[in-house]
Write an enzyme that holds these catalytic residues in place. Sequence first.
Site, PDB file in Angstrom:
ATOM      1  CG  ASP A   1      -3.566  -5.194  -2.718  1.00 18.69           C
ATOM      2  OD1 ASP A   1      -3.068  -4.358  -1.930  1.00 18.69           O
ATOM      3  OD2 ASP A   1      -4.403  -6.057  -2.355  1.00 18.69           O
TER       4      ASP A   1
ATOM      5  CG  HIS B   1      -7.658  -3.136  -1.347  1.00 19.82           C
ATOM      6  ND1 HIS B   1      -7.082  -2.106  -0.636  1.00 19.82           N
ATOM      7  CD2 HIS B   1      -6.865  -4.220  -1.151  1.00 19.82           C
ATOM      8  CE1 HIS B   1      -5.999  -2.548  -0.019  1.00 19.82           C
ATOM      9  NE2 HIS B   1      -5.843  -3.831  -0.318  1.00 19.82           N
TER      10      HIS B   1
ATOM     11  CG  HIS C   1      -1.843  -1.197   1.237  1.00 17.77           C
ATOM     12  ND1 HIS C   1      -2.480  -1.612   2.376  1.00 17.77           N
ATOM     13  CD2 HIS C   1      -2.178  -2.102   0.281  1.00 17.77           C
ATOM     14  CE1 HIS C   1      -3.176  -2.708   2.111  1.00 17.77           C
ATOM     15  NE2 HIS C   1      -2.998  -3.027   0.849  1.00 17.77           N
TER      16      HIS C   1
ATOM     17  CG  HIS D   1      -0.240  -9.468  -2.525  1.00 12.70           C
ATOM     18  ND1 HIS D   1      -0.222  -8.156  -2.950  1.00 12.70           N
ATOM     19  CD2 HIS D   1      -1.036  -9.492  -1.426  1.00 12.70           C
ATOM     20  CE1 HIS D   1      -0.966  -7.424  -2.132  1.00 12.70           C
ATOM     21  NE2 HIS D   1      -1.470  -8.210  -1.201  1.00 12.70           N
TER      22      HIS D   1
HETATM   23 ZN   LIG Z   1      -3.916  -4.662  -0.085  1.00  6.42          ZN
END
Ligand SMILES: [Zn+2]
Length: 279
Positions: free
Chosen positions: A235, A231, A73, A258
């Site tokens: 990311d 969001h 973030h 991720h």
């Molecule tokens: Zn995140």
Amino acid sequence: MQQATISAEFTLEGVGTHSGDLCRIRVKPADINNGIGFQVQDTYIAANYHNVVNTEMCTQLACDGVSIATVEHLMAAFFGTGVTNAVVYVEGKEIPIMDGSARPFVDAIKRVGIEQQNSHRSCIRVMQEVAVVEEGRWIMLAPSDDFNIHVVCDFSKRQLHTEPKLFQFSCEKFADEIAPARTFGFQSDVEEMRRRGLGRGSSLENVVVFDDSGGVINSEGLRFPQEPVHHKILDLIGDLSLSGYYILGKCSAYCPGHRMNHRLLQELFSDASNYAVII
Ligand SMILES: [Zn+2]
């Protein structure tokens, strides 16, 4: 496009979402071509995908056995404000989660100001399609004259309906539409996470939690109707910024995370014909 740093240092502190410990960062300006880096005790960890060691629940970097978790973030905030050079001095094992979004970092950067530096920012142009497919999920980069992200999520098994979102990157739109989008999770996962010792610092102050019928538990509700999708874009921007470049390309993703974001960069840089470095 110019390189930039912050005009003065700033400090932020708060709980680490995974450890539950108090973490503090002091962010200082850095010279041209330094890039973003984390100073953890005596170890300097460059914010580069080469240093990614863990992508479960967050993106973790390490160098010489010293690590720093939950960088995504803050990295997105640097990218989203155009800050290319800064050193983050860290006390603790992770970056504080703050409110679960990138907004507190963006606000802090804007508060001290951004200083343009007299040197071109490194950019790459995606030259051919690059894709990663994993268990029905996928992510790809394709040639484009701009930096665009198109994300589709599918939480239908969680009774949560989301719409696809195309985000055409600009610093202004990042601050308005992406930076405020908070981390999210599902009530049914909370017990399992606690059992595994994850998310010790997570609370309704830094995570949006959905119940089994797709309802929001947090009393304040959502900041946007599609906050979870926003969001995911946040990311993705943070993770792709670990390339060290501004990317001219269109990133499309179906249920990204991720690990896949990181694998996309590995795939991109695995073949020099996939990209061209430009200034
Ligand atoms: Zn995140």
